[in-house]
Design an enzyme around this catalytic site. Structure first.
Site, PDB file in Angstrom:
ATOM      1  N   PHE A  43     -20.883  13.194 -25.742  1.00 14.92           N
ATOM      2  CA  PHE A  43     -20.491  12.383 -26.794  1.00 14.92           C
ATOM      3  C   PHE A  43     -20.300  10.942 -26.073  1.00 14.92           C
ATOM      4  O   PHE A  43     -20.296   9.929 -26.981  1.00 14.92           O
ATOM      5  CB  PHE A  43     -19.312  12.877 -27.239  1.00 14.92           C
ATOM      6  CG  PHE A  43     -18.122  13.111 -26.524  1.00 14.92           C
ATOM      7  CD1 PHE A  43     -17.901  14.027 -25.801  1.00 14.92           C
ATOM      8  CD2 PHE A  43     -17.230  11.836 -26.534  1.00 14.92           C
ATOM      9  CE1 PHE A  43     -16.711  14.212 -24.895  1.00 14.92           C
ATOM     10  CE2 PHE A  43     -16.000  12.325 -25.423  1.00 14.92           C
ATOM     11  CZ  PHE A  43     -15.926  13.243 -24.886  1.00 14.92           C
TER      12      PHE A  43
ATOM     13  N   ASP B 142       1.086  19.034 -21.032  1.00 11.04           N
ATOM     14  CA  ASP B 142       0.255  17.708 -21.236  1.00 11.04           C
ATOM     15  C   ASP B 142       0.880  16.796 -22.094  1.00 11.04           C
ATOM     16  O   ASP B 142       0.961  16.923 -23.370  1.00 11.04           O
ATOM     17  CB  ASP B 142      -1.155  17.813 -21.770  1.00 11.04           C
ATOM     18  CG  ASP B 142      -2.042  16.838 -21.934  1.00 11.04           C
ATOM     19  OD1 ASP B 142      -1.546  15.555 -21.738  1.00 11.04           O
ATOM     20  OD2 ASP B 142      -3.274  16.589 -22.008  1.00 11.04           O
TER      21      ASP B 142
ATOM     22  N   ARG C 162     -15.120  13.229 -33.601  1.00  9.19           N
ATOM     23  CA  ARG C 162     -14.561  14.418 -32.912  1.00  9.19           C
ATOM     24  C   ARG C 162     -14.881  15.844 -33.479  1.00  9.19           C
ATOM     25  O   ARG C 162     -14.237  16.200 -34.546  1.00  9.19           O
ATOM     26  CB  ARG C 162     -12.757  14.291 -32.979  1.00  9.19           C
ATOM     27  CG  ARG C 162     -12.388  13.143 -32.092  1.00  9.19           C
ATOM     28  CD  ARG C 162     -12.118  13.548 -30.658  1.00  9.19           C
ATOM     29  NE  ARG C 162     -13.268  13.475 -29.872  1.00  9.19           N
ATOM     30  CZ  ARG C 162     -13.199  13.077 -28.821  1.00  9.19           C
ATOM     31  NH1 ARG C 162     -11.895  12.880 -27.972  1.00  9.19           N
ATOM     32  NH2 ARG C 162     -14.225  13.180 -27.850  1.00  9.19           N
TER      33      ARG C 162
ATOM     34  N   LYS D  58      -1.688   6.397 -22.601  1.00 12.43           N
ATOM     35  CA  LYS D  58      -0.980   6.495 -24.078  1.00 12.43           C
ATOM     36  C   LYS D  58       0.421   6.404 -23.855  1.00 12.43           C
ATOM     37  O   LYS D  58       1.343   5.798 -24.425  1.00 12.43           O
ATOM     38  CB  LYS D  58      -1.512   7.830 -24.629  1.00 12.43           C
ATOM     39  CG  LYS D  58      -2.878   7.823 -24.694  1.00 12.43           C
ATOM     40  CD  LYS D  58      -3.464   9.012 -24.414  1.00 12.43           C
ATOM     41  CE  LYS D  58      -5.187   8.941 -24.601  1.00 12.43           C
ATOM     42  NZ  LYS D  58      -5.619  10.131 -24.241  1.00 12.43           N
TER      43      LYS D  58
ATOM     44  N   PHE E 219      -8.229  19.892 -25.011  1.00  7.71           N
ATOM     45  CA  PHE E 219      -8.773  18.417 -24.923  1.00  7.71           C
ATOM     46  C   PHE E 219     -10.090  18.141 -24.090  1.00  7.71           C
ATOM     47  O   PHE E 219     -10.217  19.099 -23.187  1.00  7.71           O
ATOM     48  CB  PHE E 219      -7.687  17.288 -24.367  1.00  7.71           C
ATOM     49  CG  PHE E 219      -7.993  15.881 -24.500  1.00  7.71           C
ATOM     50  CD1 PHE E 219      -8.133  15.383 -25.716  1.00  7.71           C
ATOM     51  CD2 PHE E 219      -8.323  14.994 -23.286  1.00  7.71           C
ATOM     52  CE1 PHE E 219      -8.641  14.006 -25.698  1.00  7.71           C
ATOM     53  CE2 PHE E 219      -8.929  13.682 -23.349  1.00  7.71           C
ATOM     54  CZ  PHE E 219      -8.879  13.298 -24.685  1.00  7.71           C
ATOM     55  N   THR E 220     -10.857  17.347 -24.583  1.00  6.54           N
ATOM     56  CA  THR E 220     -12.171  17.340 -23.811  1.00  6.54           C
ATOM     57  C   THR E 220     -12.210  17.404 -22.290  1.00  6.54           C
ATOM     58  O   THR E 220     -13.061  18.305 -21.642  1.00  6.54           O
ATOM     59  CB  THR E 220     -12.994  15.966 -24.154  1.00  6.54           C
ATOM     60  OG1 THR E 220     -12.287  15.007 -24.096  1.00  6.54           O
ATOM     61  CG2 THR E 220     -13.427  16.221 -25.682  1.00  6.54           C
TER      62      THR E 220
ATOM     63  N   TYR F 162       0.771  -1.270   0.177  1.00  3.89           N
ATOM     64  CA  TYR F 162       0.157  -0.142  -0.120  1.00  3.89           C
ATOM     65  C   TYR F 162       0.818   1.348   0.057  1.00  3.89           C
ATOM     66  O   TYR F 162       0.861   2.156  -0.661  1.00  3.89           O
ATOM     67  CB  TYR F 162      -0.975   0.066   1.152  1.00  3.89           C
ATOM     68  CG  TYR F 162      -1.930   1.194   1.090  1.00  3.89           C
ATOM     69  CD1 TYR F 162      -3.027   0.935   0.454  1.00  3.89           C
ATOM     70  CD2 TYR F 162      -1.540   2.350   1.673  1.00  3.89           C
ATOM     71  CE1 TYR F 162      -4.065   2.023   0.457  1.00  3.89           C
ATOM     72  CE2 TYR F 162      -2.716   3.376   1.819  1.00  3.89           C
ATOM     73  CZ  TYR F 162      -3.952   3.179   1.041  1.00  3.89           C
ATOM     74  OH  TYR F 162      -4.678   4.166   1.082  1.00  3.89           O
TER      75      TYR F 162
HETATM   76  C1  LIG Z   1      -6.245  10.847 -23.237  1.00  4.04           C
HETATM   77  C2  LIG Z   1      -5.953  12.292 -23.061  1.00  4.04           C
HETATM   78  C3  LIG Z   1      -5.976  13.089 -21.798  1.00  4.04           C
HETATM   79  C4  LIG Z   1      -6.866  12.119 -20.456  1.00  4.04           C
HETATM   80  O1  LIG Z   1      -6.239  11.028 -20.243  1.00  4.04           O
HETATM   81  P1  LIG Z   1      -6.979   9.697 -19.631  1.00  4.04           P
HETATM   82  O2  LIG Z   1      -6.108   8.564 -19.164  1.00  4.04           O
HETATM   83  O3  LIG Z   1      -7.825   9.296 -20.893  1.00  4.04           O
HETATM   84  O4  LIG Z   1      -7.914  10.302 -18.658  1.00  4.04           O
HETATM   85  C5  LIG Z   1      -5.432  14.253 -21.413  1.00  4.04           C
HETATM   86  N1  LIG Z   1      -4.988  14.821 -22.475  1.00  4.04           N
HETATM   87  C6  LIG Z   1      -4.448  14.135 -23.869  1.00  4.04           C
HETATM   88  C7  LIG Z   1      -3.790  14.993 -24.724  1.00  4.04           C
HETATM   89  C8  LIG Z   1      -5.109  13.053 -24.147  1.00  4.04           C
HETATM   90  O5  LIG Z   1      -4.897  12.745 -25.191  1.00  4.04           O
END
Ligand SMILES: *Cc1c(COP(=O)(O)O)cnc(C)c1O
Length: 482
Positions: A455, A223, A389, A266, A132-133, A80
């Site tokens: 969406f 980011d 998108r 990613k 980004f969304t 933990y």
């Molecule tokens: C996917 C993504 C996020 C959010 O990440 P999650 O792991 O899906 O919550 C933030 N910024 C960018 C540029 C992304 O492609």
């Protein structure tokens, strides 16, 4: 990946890995696909994966892991608090980004949540090259305002500009002059820009943008979720990076920033996420939010196996032969689609190929969600699942007015190391057929429209009987094939 010249003269991407674990896929007949699409409310997010042949929805959490990653997962240290696995990940991040402090989170948007909670006050601004969304949703939920300062080239669908993700530095200066530096919570740079086609920023632009912020004492945040593709493009498209190694380019970019956050779904071919921080005081300011929303400070909602996979995945991200597979497949796909006259975002970016639904379906008005309609039609015609998108992915403003998106795109993401070239060629073939029958495709309207992030789980229906016509045309051309 390598790009190899065949004796036919053709240059094609060639996989520099072999597949050692496989997963069986099914391709349903078109009649079945049509039923599945209707059941999913013409929203590809609501399809069952068992009904999908090639899942090009996203590259999030679906990249293939390497044998090295899987091996590392077996030696994960379950605890933990204070697990050796966390220490290994933390050390790797210090090595890669050169920042001393790290807060783990369960995924990228959780990092955005913590940053917005800690840094965004009502009435402040967060300038970014593009939203980004989830990053926009977290800023606006805190009463902040997003300002999109992408260069004009970024919004041109077809272009020769190699760095369409570049931040508009003059616009950033103008915003600071207009609102004052105190009104700016932080400058957010997204590399590469997800919603406009995975388009990269140049190292020169990272430096210029963050220099302006620094000059005014404004915090800079990267980011880095899609950084791997950006690094490949810096290396292959930017003169000053040609002789730099990937780790050197990474460090040159990281040196521009105070904070780097990422989705490890990613970056690093894993799952999870986190925030790297240069300054200890800022780390301490945000630290309390991790145990409150994520988990203890040495896992943040991630499993130890995920953390081991990310640690190895970060090393693989520093290897040009590992990170160029996505961009080279995408380049192949974009070139083939372009050669058939199919409107697609150029130059090819990272993340995936992006169909321009506005030009693909010029007869479908934006109010009828051309990108959503195209994504539905493509699934029906091929079993390939893409992601809308465009306007569907926007949210209504405070007055309930629906803003029209700058672009209407269908994103066909290519998860890293997952598909073969013949699968990509199948997708190209079916998109080509759909383009020849584009007049048959009509629009969509909402049956059920959720208020937030509509969406993801909104449900729609086709306007008119176009789905029947599309199916009949497919059967007329291919009587007995899937
Ligand atoms: C996917 C993504 C996020 C959010 O990440 P999650 O792991 O899906 O919550 C933030 N910024 C960018 C540029 C992304 O492609």
């Amino acid at each position: 990946m390598a790009k190899v010249t065949f004796f036919s003269g053709q240059q094609l991407p060639l996989e520099m890995h072999k597949v050692r674990i496989i997963q069986k896929l099914t391709l349903h007949p078109i009649e079945e696909r049509r039923r599945a699409m209707a059941e999913a409310g013409y929203n590809t997010f609501l399809l069952q994966n068992a009904d999908v042949f090639l899942d090009m929805l996203t590259d999030s959490g679906v990249n293939a892991m390497s044998d090295q990653q899987q091996a590392a997962m077996l030696i994960a240290d379950d605890a933990y608090a204070g697990s050796a696995t966390f220490t290994r990940l933390h050390r790797k991040l210090i090595e890669v980004f050169g920042m001393d402090w790290f807060l783990p989170t369960h995924q990228g948007r959780a990092a955005e949540h913590i940053l917005a909670q800690a840094l965004v006050q009502p009435g402040t601004f967060v300038p970014m090259n593009y939203h980004f969304t989830t990053s926009k949703a977290h800023v606006t939920a805190r009463g902040g305002e997003v300002r999109e300062l992408i260069t004009a080239a970024g919004l041109e669908v077809t272009s020769d500009n190699q760095f369409k993700g570049n931040f508009d530095v003059a616009a950033l200066r103008a915003l600071i002059a207009e609102q004052g530096a105190e009104a700016i919570a932080y400058v957010r740079v997204e590399a590469g820009t997800n919603l406009i086609g995975g388009q990269p920023l140049s190292l020169a632009n990272f430096r210029e943008t963050t220099a302006v912020a620094r000059e005014h004492g404004i915090l800079t945040v990267l980011d880095a979720s899609l950084l791997a593709d950006n690094l490949h493009f810096n290396k292959t498209r930017e003169e000053q990076c040609r002789d730099m190694t990937i780790p050197e380019i990474t460090r040159a970019i990281a040196d521009c920033f105070d904070v780097i956050y990422f989705s490890a779904r990613k970056l690093g071919f894993g799952r999870g996420g986190g925030i790297c921080i240069r300054d200890e005081a800022l780390y301490k300011q945000m630290r309390g939010l991790v145990p409150m929303y994520e988990g203890f400070l040495t896992y943040g909602g991630m499993s130890v196996r995920e953390m081991e996979a990310i640690t190895v995945g970060l090393d693989e991200t520093m290897d040009e032969d590992m990170i160029n597979q996505g961009p080279q497949f995408i380049e192949h796909m974009v070139a083939e689609l372009d050669a058939r006259g199919i409107p697609v975002i150029t130059p090819a970016g990272g993340l995936g190929a992006h169909l321009d639904a506005m030009r693909f379906l010029p007869h479908v008005p934006q109010q009828q969600y051309p990108a959503g309609a195209l994504a539905s039609a493509l699934y029906i015609a091929s079993g390939v699942r893409g992601m809308e998108r465009g306007t569907l992915s926007e949210q209504r403003d405070a007055n309930g007015v629906e803003p029209m998106a700058n672009m209407e795109l269908v994103r066909l993401a290519l998860p890293r190391r997952v598909f073969t070239l013949s699968q990509v060629n199948y997708a190209i073939d079916r998109i080509g057929w759909l383009f020849e029958h584009r007049d048959l495709v009509g629009g969509l309207r909402f049956v059920e429209e959720p208020e937030i992030l509509r969406f993801f789980y909104g449900r729609l229906e086709p306007i008119g009987g176009w789905v029947d016509e599309l199916l009949a045309a497919f059967r007329a051309d291919l009587a007995d094939s899937l």
